[in-house]
Every structure is written in structure tokens, then in C-alpha cells.
Design a protein around this motif. Structure first.
Motif, PDB file in Angstrom:
ATOM      1  N   SER A  89      30.178  -2.930  78.154  1.00 38.97           N
ATOM      2  CA  SER A  89      29.102  -3.185  79.083  1.00 38.97           C
ATOM      3  C   SER A  89      29.676  -3.135  80.391  1.00 38.97           C
ATOM      4  CB  SER A  89      28.314  -4.580  79.181  1.00 38.97           C
ATOM      5  OG  SER A  89      29.436  -5.684  79.114  1.00 38.97           O
ATOM      6  N   GLU A  90      30.647  -3.530  80.608  1.00 40.25           N
ATOM      7  CA  GLU A  90      31.588  -3.514  81.835  1.00 40.25           C
ATOM      8  C   GLU A  90      31.846  -1.965  82.207  1.00 40.25           C
ATOM      9  OE1 GLU A  90      34.226  -7.460  82.196  1.00 40.25           O
ATOM     10  OE2 GLU A  90      34.889  -5.794  80.680  1.00 40.25           O
ATOM     11  N   ALA A  91      32.244  -1.080  81.497  1.00 44.14           N
ATOM     12  CA  ALA A  91      32.577   0.139  81.540  1.00 44.14           C
ATOM     13  C   ALA A  91      30.960   0.854  81.969  1.00 44.14           C
ATOM     14  CB  ALA A  91      33.298   0.829  80.177  1.00 44.14           C
TER      15      ALA A  91
ATOM     16  N   THR B 198      25.187   4.523  76.070  1.00 42.39           N
ATOM     17  CA  THR B 198      25.505   5.959  76.576  1.00 42.39           C
ATOM     18  C   THR B 198      27.053   5.814  76.390  1.00 42.39           C
ATOM     19  OG1 THR B 198      23.569   6.378  77.960  1.00 42.39           O
ATOM     20  CG2 THR B 198      25.878   7.503  78.462  1.00 42.39           C
ATOM     21  N   ILE B 199      27.686   4.875  76.559  1.00 45.57           N
ATOM     22  CA  ILE B 199      29.258   4.639  76.324  1.00 45.57           C
ATOM     23  C   ILE B 199      29.596   4.813  75.092  1.00 45.57           C
ATOM     24  CG2 ILE B 199      31.183   2.907  76.479  1.00 45.57           C
ATOM     25  CD1 ILE B 199      30.247   3.975  79.157  1.00 45.57           C
TER      26      ILE B 199
ATOM     27  N   ARG C 115      34.398  11.596  73.940  1.00 44.60           N
ATOM     28  CA  ARG C 115      34.456  11.922  75.240  1.00 44.60           C
ATOM     29  C   ARG C 115      34.891  10.976  76.106  1.00 44.60           C
ATOM     30  NH1 ARG C 115      28.491  13.618  77.188  1.00 44.60           N
ATOM     31  NH2 ARG C 115      29.663  14.171  79.217  1.00 44.60           N
ATOM     32  N   LEU C 116      35.176   9.618  75.580  1.00 47.56           N
ATOM     33  CA  LEU C 116      35.695   8.546  76.439  1.00 47.56           C
ATOM     34  C   LEU C 116      36.429   7.881  75.473  1.00 47.56           C
ATOM     35  CD1 LEU C 116      35.563   6.858  79.120  1.00 47.56           C
ATOM     36  CD2 LEU C 116      33.652   5.739  78.007  1.00 47.56           C
TER      37      LEU C 116
ATOM     38  N   ARG D 110      35.240  -2.635  70.181  1.00 53.23           N
ATOM     39  CA  ARG D 110      35.717  -1.507  70.816  1.00 53.23           C
ATOM     40  C   ARG D 110      35.875  -1.920  72.270  1.00 53.23           C
ATOM     41  NH1 ARG D 110      32.244   3.696  69.109  1.00 53.23           N
ATOM     42  NH2 ARG D 110      30.658   2.222  69.181  1.00 53.23           N
ATOM     43  N   GLN D 111      36.742  -1.506  72.875  1.00 53.23           N
ATOM     44  CA  GLN D 111      37.117  -1.474  74.258  1.00 53.23           C
ATOM     45  C   GLN D 111      37.565  -0.439  74.772  1.00 53.23           C
ATOM     46  OE1 GLN D 111      39.370  -5.051  74.764  1.00 53.23           O
ATOM     47  NE2 GLN D 111      41.289  -3.987  74.016  1.00 53.23           N
TER      48      GLN D 111
END
Length: 137
Positions: free
Chosen positions: A7-9, A19-20, A28-29, A39-40
């Protein structure tokens, strides 16, 4: 090394948490798991990804200005000589004061897509949650 929750990213990159997750699933990330298996995002990954997005979304124009905010015009207030143009660029509100003639020549009206190009010698940098403001350059 600093890490971010999904959520922070998402907030940093101006996208949804879903999307993250999709970007992580597609490779992609980059992501890693914390001690609980969640996951972080590594602290460097959002910055690198944001840089990549900026480079990929270039429209081919050339300018010395680096602060470009693409958005939609939400309001134009005109008087006899000047005008105020408000642009919503993601979560940011950009307001520009310019001549009415420039607004008319550009055809700026509500719902028009525009790019706010900001060039400034004074930039104030704040850190959320801190009372102290960094000094001017």
C-alpha cells in the motif's frame, strides 16, 4: 535497507495496491518476503521503477525543464487580462496564473489534457509527519 508495504509503494507511485501486485507478479517490480511471508517492496525499487516510467512515457519533446505533470484541466477562471488554470495531475493540484491571451491561444478549457511544466529556482522540500521544513536552495 528501507522497505515499503504494498500500500505504501502504491501511494508513492500513484497507483492501486492491485497494480503493484500485478507488477510484482509480472516481474516489473521486485519484491521480497518479510518474516511473516508478506510481500514487500525494497526501498530502491519504487525509485528505480518511477525513473523507468518517466523515461518510457516521454513524448519526444525536448526541454530543460524536468518537472512535468501531465493531467487534466479542471477549471479555468478568466478575467480581462489574466487567467487561472487548475490542473489535476494524479493526486496533485497544479495552479497556473497566465495571460488570458495564452489560455485562449492554447484552447485551455475544463476537461482538456495538458502538461504543467514547472521551472523554479525555489523548491521547498518537506518530509511528511515532520514539523521542520528543509531550507531553500
Amino acid at each position: 535497507m528501507m522497505t515499503f508495504r504494498i500500500s505504501e509503494a502504491a501511494a508513492l507511485l500513484g497507483v492501486s495496491s492491485d497494480t503493484i501486485r500485478r507488477w510484482m507478479d509480472a516481474g516489473r517490480l521486485g519484491a521480497e518476503r518479510d518474516e511473516h511471508g508478506h510481500r514487500q517492496v525494497n526501498g530502491a525499487a519504487p525509485a528505480a521503477f518511477a525513473r523507468w516510467q518517466i523515461e518510457e512515457s516521454g513524448d519526444g519533446s525536448r526541454s530543460s525543464a524536468r518537472n512535468r505533470f501531465r493531467g487534466i484541466v479542471t477549471e479555468v477562471i478568466r478575467d480581462a487580462v489574466t487567467a487561472q488554470v487548475e490542473i489535476a495531475a494524479g493526486p496533485f493540484r497544479v495552479v497556473s496564473l497566465m495571460s488570458r491571451q495564452a489560455v485562449d491561444e492554447l484552447g485551455l478549457e475544463a476537461e482538456v489534457v495538458a502538461v504543467a511544466v514547472i521551472r523554479s529556482t525555489d523548491v521547498v522540500v518537506e518530509i511528511p509527519g515532520h514539523e521542520r521544513v528543509a531550507s531553500y536552495l
